[in-house]
Design a protein around this motif. Structure first.
Motif, short mmCIF file in Angstrom:
data_model
loop_
_atom_site.label_atom_id
_atom_site.label_comp_id
_atom_site.label_asym_id
_atom_site.label_seq_id
_atom_site.Cartn_x
_atom_site.Cartn_y
_atom_site.Cartn_z
N THR A 187 6.52 6.19 -1.29
CA THR A 187 5.74 5.53 -0.32
C THR A 187 4.44 4.79 -0.69
O THR A 187 4.25 3.66 -0.11
CB THR A 187 5.75 6.32 0.85
N ILE A 188 3.75 5.53 -1.25
CA ILE A 188 2.16 5.06 -1.56
C ILE A 188 2.26 4.01 -2.73
O ILE A 188 1.76 2.91 -2.59
CB ILE A 188 1.30 6.12 -2.15
N GLU A 189 3.34 3.94 -3.41
CA GLU A 189 3.68 2.85 -4.38
C GLU A 189 4.04 1.47 -3.58
O GLU A 189 3.61 0.44 -3.88
CB GLU A 189 4.65 3.14 -5.42
N GLU A 190 4.93 1.83 -2.63
CA GLU A 190 5.29 0.65 -1.82
C GLU A 190 4.40 -0.06 -1.18
O GLU A 190 4.31 -1.32 -0.85
CB GLU A 190 6.49 1.18 -0.92
N ILE A 191 3.27 0.83 -0.41
CA ILE A 191 2.38 0.33 0.22
C ILE A 191 1.48 -0.53 -0.63
O ILE A 191 1.10 -1.50 -0.15
CB ILE A 191 1.32 1.45 0.96
N TYR A 192 1.23 -0.04 -1.73
CA TYR A 192 0.17 -0.76 -2.70
C TYR A 192 1.09 -2.09 -2.96
O TYR A 192 0.46 -3.45 -3.22
CB TYR A 192 0.37 -0.05 -4.00
N LEU A 193 2.47 -1.97 -3.24
CA LEU A 193 3.22 -3.49 -3.67
C LEU A 193 3.24 -4.40 -2.63
O LEU A 193 3.26 -5.55 -2.73
CB LEU A 193 4.52 -2.91 -4.00
#
Length: 247
Positions: A187-193
């Motif tokens: 989820t954090i990776e998607e927020i960053y993306l």
């Protein structure tokens, strides 16, 4: 991991300040650490030496890395491909490519975990050092950072976070680490993306998984805080400043 942790608690020297744990208590403590539940049968702060606390922290760290990481490691060890469904989940969406760099995924998860915990330890150190002293605060900040990010509930303080009930900066750092650990790497990776796509004026939609995680977490945290404040504002929270009550 639980069985190995139990044997370590029974056989390794220098873990205790007094008598060692019984087999049942060692098994319980190892299970609680690996499964990051936070239940204890002895006071972690006083019963274990710094070496014993470090051993518990190792069990917490290994348990907190999560099921997807260890599943990926096993698949890599067996030399097999991930299922398309698992690959899609690992990439945070349903449009995953048929191949995933599994070693890269594991590496990213581990790197992400250590970076967040390091930054959390530095933040906690900056907020704890004025009270605890610059030397003593080092180990406490490292232990609390890993424990909070892994949502483990273990602490090196005798009364847990009670001594910091009027230090919102310390509690705020702990809250941030717990939230980051709870929503997870994907989820954090998607927020960053999505943030990066916005900077580049591109469209990036969060996966259903991430939307559910964020929405559910927000609802549970906010509603829980409101209800706790409603019932305990003039009860167990009475006497505290407003900022401490809210934290």
């Amino acid at each position: 991991m639980v069985l190995g942790g139990t044997l370590g608690l029974k056989l390794l020297p220098g873990l205790y300040t007094g008598p060692e744990l019984s087999w049942v208590n060692a098994f319980f403590t190892a299970t609680s650490a690996v499964c990051v539940t936070g239940l204890v049968v002895v006071d972690t702060a006083t019963y274990f030496t710094p070496l014993g606390q470090a051993y518990l922290l190792l069990l917490i760290q290994l348990g907190g890395l999560g099921m997807i990481t260890f599943t990926t490691v096993i698949i890599v060890a067996l030399g097999r491909r991930m299922s398309l469904r698992h690959e899609a989940l690992s990439l945070g969406g349903t449009d995953a490519a048929p191949q995933v760099d599994r070693r890269g995924l594991v590496r990213d998860v581990v790197r992400f975990t250590f970076i967040i915990e390091l930054l959390g330890a530095m933040l906690l150190y900056a907020t704890m050092a004025p009270t605890l002293g610059w030397r003593e605060a080092i180990w406490h900040s490292v232990f609390q950072s890993v424990s909070a990010f892994c949502n483990a509930g273990f602490t090196t303080f005798e009364q847990s976070m009670v001594r910091f009930q009027q230090r919102p900066q310390v509690l705020g750092a702990i809250i941030l680490l717990m939230m980051l650990g709870a929503i997870g790497f994907l989820t954090i990776e998607e927020i960053y993306l999505r943030y990066r796509a916005g900077r580049q004026r591109r469209i990036f939609r969060l996966s259903l998984h991430s939307r559910i995680v964020l929405l559910t977490s927000a609802v549970l945290i906010v509603s829980g805080a409101v209800l706790l404040g409603w019932f305990e504002w003039n009860g167990t929270l009475s006497g505290l400043p407003v900022i401490s009550k809210c934290t």
